[in-house]
Design an enzyme around this catalytic site. Sequence first.
Site, PDB file in Angstrom:
ATOM      1  N   GLN A 131       0.842  -1.202   0.000  1.00 35.83           N
ATOM      2  CA  GLN A 131       0.000   0.000   0.000  1.00 35.83           C
ATOM      3  C   GLN A 131       0.874   1.248   0.000  1.00 35.83           C
ATOM      4  O   GLN A 131       1.075   1.877   1.034  1.00 35.83           O
ATOM      5  CB  GLN A 131      -0.888  -0.029   1.250  1.00 35.83           C
ATOM      6  N   PHE A 132       1.392   1.630  -1.176  1.00 35.01           N
ATOM      7  CA  PHE A 132       2.275   2.795  -1.241  1.00 35.01           C
ATOM      8  C   PHE A 132       1.565   4.078  -0.845  1.00 35.01           C
ATOM      9  O   PHE A 132       2.195   5.043  -0.407  1.00 35.01           O
ATOM     10  CB  PHE A 132       2.911   2.936  -2.634  1.00 35.01           C
ATOM     11  N   THR A 133       0.244   4.103  -0.936  1.00 34.60           N
ATOM     12  CA  THR A 133      -0.496   5.327  -0.623  1.00 34.60           C
ATOM     13  C   THR A 133      -0.432   5.685   0.862  1.00 34.60           C
ATOM     14  O   THR A 133      -0.804   6.799   1.236  1.00 34.60           O
ATOM     15  CB  THR A 133      -1.971   5.225  -1.071  1.00 34.60           C
TER      16      THR A 133
END
Length: 146
Positions: A78-80
């Site tokens: 989950q890079f966000t």
Amino acid sequence: MRVVLQRTKQSSVTVDGEVVGQIQKGLTLLVGITHEDTNDDVDYVADKIVNLRIFEDEEGKMNHSLLDVEGQILSISQFTLYGDCRKGRRPNFMNAAKPEAAKELYNYFNDVLRTKGIDVQTGKFGAMMDVELVNDGPVTLIVESK
């Protein structure tokens, strides 16, 4: 490294209409990696997660760890989680690690969890994923290495 964990009764992740990972009782992890993270960060977070006493005992108190209850993990990249929303209307993701480095640490993270005796299911790194879960509690926590 930043992980949002949710205690779940069941969860699954689907990519292109196909379930690629699913668990019953355990933790659903949204895993964010920044460009400063190292194996030491991963080791710290993995150890913290499997030993957090966030599952209820016979008296309803959070006294048991994931290891104690023999729970599973659904791990989703989950890079966000490193999106910076302070300026403008579009998040800035400059604090997220580049995909190649993030994928390497993400895979290492899942391997470390497995060496601790945890059944780890995953999503597909870099893919658009649909995540379904039944949050148990609800219990949602953030674990960070810094």
